[in-house]
Design an enzyme around this catalytic site. Sequence first.
Site, PDB file in Angstrom:
ATOM      1  CB  SER A  22       4.773  -1.560  12.136  1.00  0.00           C
ATOM      2  OG  SER A  22       4.342  -0.228  12.344  1.00  0.00           O
ATOM      3  CD  GLU A  68      -3.618  -2.720   7.153  1.00  0.00           C
ATOM      4  OE1 GLU A  68      -2.450  -2.904   6.801  1.00  0.00           O
ATOM      5  OE2 GLU A  68      -4.275  -1.732   6.809  1.00  0.00           O
ATOM      6  CG  HIS A 106      -5.923   1.756   4.768  1.00  0.00           C
ATOM      7  ND1 HIS A 106      -5.472   2.768   5.578  1.00  0.00           N
ATOM      8  CD2 HIS A 106      -4.914   0.864   4.664  1.00  0.00           C
ATOM      9  CE1 HIS A 106      -4.217   2.502   5.938  1.00  0.00           C
ATOM     10  NE2 HIS A 106      -3.855   1.347   5.397  1.00  0.00           N
ATOM     11  CG  ASN A 144      -1.726   1.276   1.336  1.00  0.00           C
ATOM     12  OD1 ASN A 144      -1.882   1.991   0.346  1.00  0.00           O
ATOM     13  ND2 ASN A 144      -2.239   1.574   2.523  1.00  0.00           N
ATOM     14  CD1 TRP A 145       4.007   1.295  -2.207  1.00  0.00           C
ATOM     15  CD2 TRP A 145       3.915   1.896  -4.362  1.00  0.00           C
ATOM     16  NE1 TRP A 145       4.914   0.522  -2.890  1.00  0.00           N
ATOM     17  CE2 TRP A 145       4.879   0.869  -4.222  1.00  0.00           C
ATOM     18  CE3 TRP A 145       3.690   2.424  -5.640  1.00  0.00           C
ATOM     19  CZ2 TRP A 145       5.608   0.380  -5.306  1.00  0.00           C
ATOM     20  CZ3 TRP A 145       4.406   1.942  -6.712  1.00  0.00           C
ATOM     21  CH2 TRP A 145       5.367   0.924  -6.546  1.00  0.00           C
ATOM     22  CE  LYS A 146       0.430   3.615   4.691  1.00  0.00           C
ATOM     23  NZ  LYS A 146       0.063   3.690   6.082  1.00  0.00           N
ATOM     24  N   GLY A 170       2.783  -0.943   4.258  1.00  0.00           N
ATOM     25  CA  GLY A 170       2.854   0.446   3.823  1.00  0.00           C
ATOM     26  C   GLY A 170       4.299   0.883   3.632  1.00  0.00           C
ATOM     27  N   GLY A 171       4.856   1.536   4.657  1.00  0.00           N
ATOM     28  CA  GLY A 171       6.177   2.161   4.546  1.00  0.00           C
ATOM     29  C   GLY A 171       7.265   1.274   3.977  1.00  0.00           C
ATOM     30  CD  GLU A 210      -3.031   5.537   6.452  1.00  0.00           C
ATOM     31  OE1 GLU A 210      -2.953   5.668   5.224  1.00  0.00           O
ATOM     32  OE2 GLU A 210      -2.128   4.988   7.133  1.00  0.00           O
ATOM     33  N   GLY A 248       1.949   2.317  10.628  1.00  0.00           N
ATOM     34  CA  GLY A 248       2.854   3.457  10.495  1.00  0.00           C
ATOM     35  C   GLY A 248       3.517   3.880  11.792  1.00  0.00           C
TER      36      GLY A 248
HETATM   37  C1  PEP Z   1      -0.874   0.141   5.703  1.00  0.00           C
HETATM   38  O1  PEP Z   1      -0.801   1.228   5.135  1.00  0.00           O
HETATM   39  O2  PEP Z   1      -1.833  -0.604   5.463  1.00  0.00           O
HETATM   40  C2  PEP Z   1       0.175  -0.214   6.643  1.00  0.00           C
HETATM   41  C3  PEP Z   1       0.087  -1.359   7.271  1.00  0.00           C
HETATM   42  O3  PEP Z   1       1.201   0.677   6.816  1.00  0.00           O
HETATM   43  P1  PEP Z   1       2.608   0.387   7.549  1.00  0.00           P
HETATM   44  O4  PEP Z   1       3.134  -0.904   7.003  1.00  0.00           O
HETATM   45  O5  PEP Z   1       3.460   1.554   7.183  1.00  0.00           O
HETATM   46  O6  PEP Z   1       2.332   0.273   9.018  1.00  0.00           O
END
Ligand code: PEP
Length: 254
Positions: A212, A168, A96, A9-11, A233-234, A98, A174
Amino acid sequence: MSRLIFAANWKMHHAPAAARQVVREVLARYRPVAEREVVFFPPAVSLAAVVDEIKGRRDVAAGVQNIHWEAKGAFTGEISAPIAAAAGAAWTLVGHSERRHKFGETDAETGRKVHAALAAGLLPMLCVGELIEERRAGSTEAVVLRQLGAGLAGLDAATTARVAIAYEPVWAIGTGVNATPSDAAAVHRTIRRWLAERTPPGSRHAILYGGSVNAENSAALMAEEELDGVLVGGASLEADSWLRILETAVRREK
Ligand code: PEP
């Protein structure tokens, strides 16, 4: 061994040129693994570049991070499921954290989006997870099952089975603090039990963990048989760290 899904997930990161570059680098070094799917969720404007780069790779797909539930109309700034599908998306994230917590997406809206995605031939990945206060209050199970109930409302058993679930925990997204493999697995078991009553017998439901995940913890997380993949994500933004996470797909098989 069930099918595994590794989703990036590149947001709101990576314009088309950067998205293309990362995918190109990843695919140059990542060989297909049986029963594994890699999914990129770039920003919508970078979808075409990603779709173009993954052409010919049956083990790799692209998706959008959000859709509107209507197919078309006066919804400035929104993207519909048929439009995303026509642009080459195979998947969409729904709900999601966010979207839920920064943009006020409701449980009911996630249900409408899941229906819209399926109607357009997109595979939804429904995200569920509790806030830290909810975990501390002992309501993780209630929150997650409420989100599942709303997100999958009105689907028959066979259709429910097509919706991937990403657990999640919001406090892990994040933050650098991941759920332990056993904590994640405990919630996955709860989700799996709930789904088992609503899906055809014998089918293995894809339940991913997100929050994470990185190159250091992904092997330990994926060693947990309850996890059918990860949503990252990150640590999926750069080719090197994403490739190191994809490696865990290979290790788990051994
Ligand atoms: C996500 O955006 O779904 C996510 C899990 O982010 P991260 O891996 O950065 O916690």
